[in-house]
Design a protein around this motif. Structure first.
Motif, PDB file in Angstrom:
ATOM      1  N   VAL A  64       0.860  -1.188   0.000  1.00  0.00           N
ATOM      2  CA  VAL A  64       0.000   0.000   0.000  1.00  0.00           C
ATOM      3  C   VAL A  64       0.891   1.231   0.000  1.00  0.00           C
ATOM      4  O   VAL A  64       1.725   1.388   0.898  1.00  0.00           O
ATOM      5  N   GLN A  65       0.737   2.094  -0.992  1.00  0.00           N
ATOM      6  CA  GLN A  65       1.638   3.237  -1.144  1.00  0.00           C
ATOM      7  C   GLN A  65       1.015   4.533  -0.621  1.00  0.00           C
ATOM      8  O   GLN A  65      -0.169   4.797  -0.834  1.00  0.00           O
ATOM      9  N   PHE A  66       1.843   5.335   0.068  1.00  0.00           N
ATOM     10  CA  PHE A  66       1.420   6.623   0.611  1.00  0.00           C
ATOM     11  C   PHE A  66       2.392   7.701   0.143  1.00  0.00           C
ATOM     12  O   PHE A  66       3.586   7.457  -0.006  1.00  0.00           O
ATOM     13  N   ASN A  67       1.875   8.911  -0.037  1.00  0.00           N
ATOM     14  CA  ASN A  67       2.692   9.988  -0.604  1.00  0.00           C
ATOM     15  C   ASN A  67       3.195  11.008   0.401  1.00  0.00           C
ATOM     16  O   ASN A  67       3.838  11.985   0.012  1.00  0.00           O
ATOM     17  N   ASP A  68       2.881  10.835   1.692  1.00  0.00           N
ATOM     18  CA  ASP A  68       3.441  11.768   2.666  1.00  0.00           C
ATOM     19  C   ASP A  68       3.953  11.012   3.885  1.00  0.00           C
ATOM     20  O   ASP A  68       3.903   9.782   3.931  1.00  0.00           O
ATOM     21  N   TYR A  69       4.436  11.765   4.885  1.00  0.00           N
ATOM     22  CA  TYR A  69       5.114  11.148   6.021  1.00  0.00           C
ATOM     23  C   TYR A  69       4.196  10.889   7.218  1.00  0.00           C
ATOM     24  O   TYR A  69       4.664  10.449   8.263  1.00  0.00           O
ATOM     25  N   ASN A  70       2.901  11.155   7.110  1.00  0.00           N
ATOM     26  CA  ASN A  70       2.002  10.938   8.234  1.00  0.00           C
ATOM     27  C   ASN A  70       0.957   9.864   7.983  1.00  0.00           C
ATOM     28  O   ASN A  70       0.555   9.153   8.902  1.00  0.00           O
ATOM     29  N   GLN A  71       0.529   9.724   6.735  1.00  0.00           N
ATOM     30  CA  GLN A  71      -0.516   8.750   6.418  1.00  0.00           C
ATOM     31  C   GLN A  71      -0.177   7.312   6.814  1.00  0.00           C
ATOM     32  O   GLN A  71      -1.054   6.593   7.314  1.00  0.00           O
ATOM     33  N   PRO A  72       1.069   6.838   6.583  1.00  0.00           N
ATOM     34  CA  PRO A  72       1.349   5.430   6.912  1.00  0.00           C
ATOM     35  C   PRO A  72       1.155   5.086   8.382  1.00  0.00           C
ATOM     36  O   PRO A  72       0.677   3.995   8.708  1.00  0.00           O
ATOM     37  N   ASN A  73       1.513   5.999   9.284  1.00  0.00           N
ATOM     38  CA  ASN A  73       1.313   5.731  10.709  1.00  0.00           C
ATOM     39  C   ASN A  73      -0.163   5.812  11.089  1.00  0.00           C
ATOM     40  O   ASN A  73      -0.651   5.016  11.902  1.00  0.00           O
ATOM     41  N   THR A  74      -0.864   6.761  10.513  1.00  0.00           N
ATOM     42  CA  THR A  74      -2.306   6.869  10.766  1.00  0.00           C
ATOM     43  C   THR A  74      -3.010   5.600  10.307  1.00  0.00           C
ATOM     44  O   THR A  74      -3.863   5.047  11.012  1.00  0.00           O
ATOM     45  N   ALA A  75      -2.631   5.123   9.129  1.00  0.00           N
ATOM     46  CA  ALA A  75      -3.230   3.900   8.587  1.00  0.00           C
ATOM     47  C   ALA A  75      -2.918   2.695   9.467  1.00  0.00           C
ATOM     48  O   ALA A  75      -3.766   1.811   9.656  1.00  0.00           O
ATOM     49  N   LEU A  76      -1.715   2.657  10.033  1.00  0.00           N
ATOM     50  CA  LEU A  76      -1.322   1.555  10.908  1.00  0.00           C
ATOM     51  C   LEU A  76      -2.132   1.573  12.199  1.00  0.00           C
ATOM     52  O   LEU A  76      -2.629   0.544  12.654  1.00  0.00           O
ATOM     53  N   VAL A  77      -2.269   2.738  12.785  1.00  0.00           N
ATOM     54  CA  VAL A  77      -3.054   2.882  14.015  1.00  0.00           C
ATOM     55  C   VAL A  77      -4.505   2.463  13.781  1.00  0.00           C
ATOM     56  O   VAL A  77      -5.127   1.797  14.621  1.00  0.00           O
ATOM     57  N   GLN A  78      -5.046   2.817  12.631  1.00  0.00           N
ATOM     58  CA  GLN A  78      -6.448   2.527  12.316  1.00  0.00           C
ATOM     59  C   GLN A  78      -6.664   1.121  11.760  1.00  0.00           C
ATOM     60  O   GLN A  78      -7.791   0.719  11.478  1.00  0.00           O
ATOM     61  N   GLY A  79      -5.564   0.354  11.597  1.00  0.00           N
ATOM     62  CA  GLY A  79      -5.685  -1.014  11.131  1.00  0.00           C
ATOM     63  C   GLY A  79      -5.865  -1.167   9.639  1.00  0.00           C
ATOM     64  O   GLY A  79      -6.194  -2.256   9.148  1.00  0.00           O
ATOM     65  N   GLU A  80      -5.624  -0.097   8.896  1.00  0.00           N
ATOM     66  CA  GLU A  80      -5.752  -0.172   7.438  1.00  0.00           C
ATOM     67  C   GLU A  80      -4.550  -0.885   6.813  1.00  0.00           C
ATOM     68  O   GLU A  80      -4.645  -1.402   5.703  1.00  0.00           O
ATOM     69  N   VAL A  81      -3.417  -0.867   7.510  1.00  0.00           N
ATOM     70  CA  VAL A  81      -2.253  -1.673   7.138  1.00  0.00           C
ATOM     71  C   VAL A  81      -1.794  -2.407   8.394  1.00  0.00           C
ATOM     72  O   VAL A  81      -2.132  -2.015   9.516  1.00  0.00           O
ATOM     73  N   ASP A  82      -1.041  -3.483   8.205  1.00  0.00           N
ATOM     74  CA  ASP A  82      -0.570  -4.282   9.336  1.00  0.00           C
ATOM     75  C   ASP A  82       0.793  -3.820   9.841  1.00  0.00           C
ATOM     76  O   ASP A  82       1.098  -3.914  11.029  1.00  0.00           O
ATOM     77  N   ILE A  83       1.619  -3.368   8.913  1.00  0.00           N
ATOM     78  CA  ILE A  83       2.959  -2.856   9.231  1.00  0.00           C
ATOM     79  C   ILE A  83       3.241  -1.713   8.260  1.00  0.00           C
ATOM     80  O   ILE A  83       2.547  -1.552   7.254  1.00  0.00           O
TER      81      ILE A  83
END
Length: 274
Positions: A64-83
């Motif tokens: 899953v690709q993200f274009n900024d430095y905050n979305q990946p952690n937000t997605a991880l916290v919300q369970g949208e990605v596993d790591i």
């Protein structure tokens, strides 16, 4: 035995075999585990190698690709990605503190040397009084950029600050003017400023040649906070499947792909001697 009984026995055996086959198929399917990893787009070729590596482990790795430095952690916290895999240790620590989260590192990936780039100068002595410098605006990378400039004698910082910001500059003989931007935008600012401090992956995306950087961060024991990591939720810090993904990243095949994709902008960290 009558022909009818023989026929019935054959039918029964056939259905029994089919049933066992179906059960075996279901068993194989249940062994496949899907893992979603959040990354920067520039790392996609590297993670495709990992994706191939873990397939034999029964892991279906979704990128899953993200274009900024905050979305990946937000997605991880919300369970949208596993790591996820895009940040260094200090960035994670700052993000956890700011967002009251408890994301944790489960393995090392790379070190991306930060460097000062410019379209207007080739060496520090060419910087003029009042020159405009762009640096990342997140707490950890801003501090890292300022420390790079301090190390090269351009400024002096308040030593009492763990993550100094522009407010903590104690000496600035050239009266440098700082502009803080999202890390992903620093390379794009080079036409508007005299120089910019750029992260390795951002420099690579912008096709900046690391050999033409004005100054580059030295890789040594002080680089440990800047080692990039694979991150998971704290409850999954010992997850065996995620650990297999880490192991699949830390391979010669991935190391080879890192060199191919990034050249000198990224260095494997899991076996680096610092």
């Amino acid at each position: 035995m009558s022909k009818f009984k023989k026929f019935g026995k054959v039918i029964l055996l056939a259905f029994t075999a089919l049933f066992i086959f179906v059960l075996a198929g279901c068993g194989n399917q249940s062994k496949t585990q899907t893992v979603k990893v959040g990354i920067n787009p520039s790392d996609a070729p590297i993670w495709k190698v990992v994706q191939k590596n873990v397939k034999s482990e029964g892991i279906d790795l979704k990128i899953v690709q993200f274009n900024d430095y905050n979305q990946p952690n937000t997605a991880l916290v919300q369970g949208e990605v596993d790591i996820n895999a895009y940040q260094h240790t200090d960035f994670l620590n700052a993000w956890n503190k700011a967002h009251k989260t408890d994301l944790v590192s489960i393995g090392k990936t790379v070190i991306q040397p930060m460097a000062l780039y410019s379209h207007k100068i080739t060496k520090l002595s060419e910087l003029k009084n009042g020159a405009k410098i762009a640096i990342p605006n997140d707490a950890s990378n801003e501090a890292r950029a300022l420390q790079l400039l301090e190390y090269n004698g351009l400024i002096k910082l308040d030593d009492s600050k763990t993550l100094p910001s522009t407010k903590d500059i104690k000496e600035n003989k050239l009266n440098l003017k700082f502009t803080t931007l999202d890390a992903a935008q620093t390379a794009r600012s080079l036409d508007d400023v005299d120089a910019a401090v750029v992260n390795g992956n951002v420099a690579n995306d912008a096709k900046l040649n690391p050999k033409k950087a004005v100054v580059t961060e030295k890789i040594n024991k002080n680089s440990i906070p800047w080692i990039n990591i694979i991150v998971a939720q704290k409850k999954n810090k010992d997850n065996k499947t995620y650990k297999k993904v880490v192991k699949a990243f830390q391979t010669k095949a991935v190391e080879k792909e890192i060199k191919k994709v990034y050249g000198g902008n990224e260095i494997p960290a899991w076996n680096a001697k610092l």
